[in-house]
Design an enzyme around this catalytic site. Structure first.
Site, PDB file in Angstrom:
ATOM      1  N   ILE A 157       0.841  -1.204   0.000  1.00 26.80           N
ATOM      2  CA  ILE A 157       0.000   0.000   0.000  1.00 26.80           C
ATOM      3  C   ILE A 157       0.875   1.253   0.000  1.00 26.80           C
ATOM      4  O   ILE A 157       1.666   1.486   0.925  1.00 26.80           O
ATOM      5  CB  ILE A 157      -0.956   0.005   1.225  1.00 26.80           C
ATOM      6  CG1 ILE A 157      -1.793  -1.282   1.249  1.00 26.80           C
ATOM      7  CG2 ILE A 157      -1.858   1.245   1.187  1.00 26.80           C
ATOM      8  CD1 ILE A 157      -2.548  -1.582  -0.043  1.00 26.80           C
ATOM      9  N   LYS A 158       0.702   2.033  -1.047  1.00 28.33           N
ATOM     10  CA  LYS A 158       1.516   3.242  -1.214  1.00 28.33           C
ATOM     11  C   LYS A 158       0.773   4.426  -0.596  1.00 28.33           C
ATOM     12  O   LYS A 158      -0.395   4.692  -0.937  1.00 28.33           O
ATOM     13  CB  LYS A 158       1.743   3.467  -2.724  1.00 28.33           C
ATOM     14  CG  LYS A 158       3.068   4.081  -3.072  1.00 28.33           C
ATOM     15  CD  LYS A 158       3.321   4.011  -4.571  1.00 28.33           C
ATOM     16  CE  LYS A 158       4.524   4.834  -4.952  1.00 28.33           C
ATOM     17  NZ  LYS A 158       4.700   4.917  -6.407  1.00 28.33           N
ATOM     18  N   LEU A 159       1.457   5.120   0.305  1.00 28.55           N
ATOM     19  CA  LEU A 159       0.854   6.224   1.064  1.00 28.55           C
ATOM     20  C   LEU A 159       1.708   7.471   0.902  1.00 28.55           C
ATOM     21  O   LEU A 159       2.944   7.383   0.959  1.00 28.55           O
ATOM     22  CB  LEU A 159       0.822   5.859   2.556  1.00 28.55           C
ATOM     23  CG  LEU A 159       0.074   4.571   2.929  1.00 28.55           C
ATOM     24  CD1 LEU A 159       0.562   4.057   4.279  1.00 28.55           C
ATOM     25  CD2 LEU A 159      -1.428   4.837   2.957  1.00 28.55           C
TER      26      LEU A 159
END
Ligand code: G3P
Length: 214
Positions: A82-84
């Site tokens: 998950i890219k945040l």
């Protein structure tokens, strides 16, 4: 050093996957937009080609919404990362994903202090953007150096994922520093193979072989 392909274009991933050197894929909302398809469609297709980390970025900007969106993306496949974005909400959401054993890639990092924040909350990857720093006359490679030093000082396990790579020199410099991963467009991966002496040498070998076997 792991190599990730920075793209949402399936044909590029299929092509590079046959070379055996691609360990994962990164995407971002701009790359997904170029495909004209939904993120879920693109990411699902990538999981069928690459058995490695695949970064999918949340669009939400508030912690709770990021968590909801990211948790849904994580259900697509166990390889989803998950890219945040590196904001207060993004770093706070990163802690939730770490606590729930979901891998994260904290993106849009432009300083060693930002990288320190991501590592403190257990980010799996930190993505410093080299090319975009170079674009504004800052030294992108120096940032990789600083993050390597900070992480080594404290034994942080967060992997440095050098992003926004524009040319082979970026890759070499990151490898010399000890970045854990380089993500790059397929054009740069192809450039890594090239050397004029390899081409000239091969041409001569084939000529000599042909002449000897007339
Ligand atoms: O995916 C993040 C990063 O690699 C983007 O690169 O070329 O748009 O600065 P670039």
């Amino acid at each position: 050093m792991d190599f990730f392909l920075d793209t949402g274009i399936i044909s590029e991933i299929e092509e590079a996957a046959t070379w055996g050197i691609i360990d994962g894929v990164t995407t971002n909302p701009s790359l997904i937009a170029q495909t004209g398809r939904t993120q879920e469609e693109v990411i699902t297709d990538i999981t069928k080609i690459i058995d490695g980390p695949i970064s999918a970025e949340v669009i939400s900007t508030e912690r709770e919404a990021m968590i909801k969106e990211g948790a849904k993306l994580a259900e697509i496949n166990e390889n989803i990362v998950i890219k945040l974005p590196l904001t207060i909400d993004g770093i706070s959401a990163c802690k939730w994903f770490s606590d729930n054993n979901i891998n994260t890639n904290v993106t849009l990092c432009f300083s060693a202090n930002q990288a320190l924040l991501a590592a403190k909350n257990g980010a799996t990857y930190i993505s410093p953007f080299l090319g975009r720093l170079d674009d504004i006359s800052h030294d992108g490679v120096q940032l990789i150096n600083e993050i390597r030093q900070v992480y080594d000082n404290y034994g942080f396990q967060t992997q440095i994922l050098a992003a926004s790579i524009r040319h082979p020199m970026h890759v070499k410099e990151c490898a010399l520093i000890g970045a854990d991963v380089a993500t790059m467009p397929i054009k740069v991966v192809k450039q890594l193979f090239k050397h004029q002496l390899t081409d000239q040498g091969l041409e001569q070998f084939l000529k000599d072989h042909a002449n000897a076997n007339k």
